[in-house]
Scaffold this motif. Sequence first.
Motif, PDB file in Angstrom:
ATOM      1  N   ALA A  60      61.850 -15.458 -48.824  1.00  0.00           N
ATOM      2  CA  ALA A  60      63.149 -14.570 -48.588  1.00  0.00           C
ATOM      3  C   ALA A  60      64.032 -15.424 -47.656  1.00  0.00           C
ATOM      4  O   ALA A  60      65.067 -15.407 -47.859  1.00  0.00           O
ATOM      5  N   GLU A  61      63.330 -16.289 -46.830  1.00  0.00           N
ATOM      6  CA  GLU A  61      64.077 -16.950 -45.738  1.00  0.00           C
ATOM      7  C   GLU A  61      64.788 -18.126 -46.660  1.00  0.00           C
ATOM      8  O   GLU A  61      65.884 -18.801 -45.999  1.00  0.00           O
ATOM      9  N   ASP A  62      64.349 -18.363 -47.817  1.00  0.00           N
ATOM     10  CA  ASP A  62      65.264 -19.300 -48.497  1.00  0.00           C
ATOM     11  C   ASP A  62      66.660 -18.824 -49.143  1.00  0.00           C
ATOM     12  O   ASP A  62      67.449 -19.684 -49.731  1.00  0.00           O
ATOM     13  N   LEU A  63      66.679 -17.633 -49.198  1.00  0.00           N
ATOM     14  CA  LEU A  63      68.047 -17.035 -49.866  1.00  0.00           C
ATOM     15  C   LEU A  63      69.029 -16.741 -48.927  1.00  0.00           C
ATOM     16  O   LEU A  63      68.882 -16.993 -47.754  1.00  0.00           O
ATOM     17  N   ASP A  64      70.391 -17.108 -49.343  1.00  0.00           N
ATOM     18  CA  ASP A  64      71.509 -17.271 -48.640  1.00  0.00           C
ATOM     19  C   ASP A  64      71.815 -15.505 -48.016  1.00  0.00           C
ATOM     20  O   ASP A  64      71.446 -14.748 -48.705  1.00  0.00           O
ATOM     21  N   ASP A  65      72.469 -15.695 -47.093  1.00  0.00           N
ATOM     22  CA  ASP A  65      73.094 -14.313 -46.599  1.00  0.00           C
ATOM     23  C   ASP A  65      73.459 -13.136 -47.597  1.00  0.00           C
ATOM     24  O   ASP A  65      73.340 -11.851 -47.511  1.00  0.00           O
ATOM     25  N   GLU A  66      74.520 -13.846 -48.620  1.00  0.00           N
ATOM     26  CA  GLU A  66      75.076 -13.057 -49.244  1.00  0.00           C
ATOM     27  C   GLU A  66      74.215 -12.432 -50.505  1.00  0.00           C
ATOM     28  O   GLU A  66      74.265 -11.411 -50.677  1.00  0.00           O
ATOM     29  N   THR A  67      73.237 -13.244 -50.804  1.00  0.00           N
ATOM     30  CA  THR A  67      72.082 -12.728 -51.764  1.00  0.00           C
ATOM     31  C   THR A  67      71.090 -11.492 -51.159  1.00  0.00           C
ATOM     32  O   THR A  67      70.887 -10.721 -51.726  1.00  0.00           O
ATOM     33  N   LEU A  68      70.955 -11.936 -49.891  1.00  0.00           N
ATOM     34  CA  LEU A  68      70.025 -10.958 -49.214  1.00  0.00           C
ATOM     35  C   LEU A  68      70.995  -9.475 -49.084  1.00  0.00           C
ATOM     36  O   LEU A  68      70.062  -8.644 -49.456  1.00  0.00           O
ATOM     37  N   ALA A  69      72.000  -9.722 -48.764  1.00  0.00           N
ATOM     38  CA  ALA A  69      73.064  -8.501 -48.560  1.00  0.00           C
ATOM     39  C   ALA A  69      72.902  -7.744 -50.034  1.00  0.00           C
ATOM     40  O   ALA A  69      72.894  -6.399 -50.005  1.00  0.00           O
ATOM     41  N   ALA A  70      73.095  -8.544 -51.028  1.00  0.00           N
ATOM     42  CA  ALA A  70      73.209  -7.945 -52.315  1.00  0.00           C
ATOM     43  C   ALA A  70      71.816  -7.092 -52.639  1.00  0.00           C
ATOM     44  O   ALA A  70      71.997  -5.795 -53.026  1.00  0.00           O
ATOM     45  N   ILE A  71      70.770  -7.647 -52.263  1.00  0.00           N
ATOM     46  CA  ILE A  71      69.478  -7.026 -52.572  1.00  0.00           C
ATOM     47  C   ILE A  71      69.328  -5.688 -51.548  1.00  0.00           C
ATOM     48  O   ILE A  71      68.991  -4.660 -52.393  1.00  0.00           O
ATOM     49  N   ARG A  72      69.458  -5.974 -50.543  1.00  0.00           N
ATOM     50  CA  ARG A  72      69.584  -4.776 -49.610  1.00  0.00           C
ATOM     51  C   ARG A  72      70.273  -3.494 -50.014  1.00  0.00           C
ATOM     52  O   ARG A  72      70.212  -2.227 -49.629  1.00  0.00           O
ATOM     53  N   SER A  73      71.466  -3.804 -50.607  1.00  0.00           N
ATOM     54  CA  SER A  73      72.356  -2.794 -50.934  1.00  0.00           C
ATOM     55  C   SER A  73      71.975  -2.066 -52.460  1.00  0.00           C
ATOM     56  O   SER A  73      72.767  -1.299 -52.838  1.00  0.00           O
ATOM     57  N   VAL A  74      71.139  -2.559 -53.096  1.00  0.00           N
ATOM     58  CA  VAL A  74      70.674  -1.830 -54.563  1.00  0.00           C
ATOM     59  C   VAL A  74      70.227  -0.714 -54.227  1.00  0.00           C
ATOM     60  O   VAL A  74      69.425  -0.410 -53.484  1.00  0.00           O
TER      61      VAL A  74
END
Length: 90
Positions: A60-74
Amino acid sequence: MTKAMEIVPSSELQKQFGRYSDEAMIRPVGVSRNGRVRFVMVPVDEYERLRRRERVAGCAEDLDDETLAAIRSVEPASECEDAEARLKSP
């Protein structure tokens, strides 16, 4: 490969293997037996490309903030909630 897959009965493949092996270099050739496609012939470079696409674990540390935010909002679909309830019931 963008062309549609050609489907050929296995008996026809045996009779004209050279033709269909050449065709498989242009587009996938599905080989059927008893009316059901059993395997697909593709060029070896396409096969190797597909093999490279197998799942690779990442952090998860390798993902950018935008991708992490998208995953969290699903939000799960209602079908997922129904399936989850069925899995939990004895």
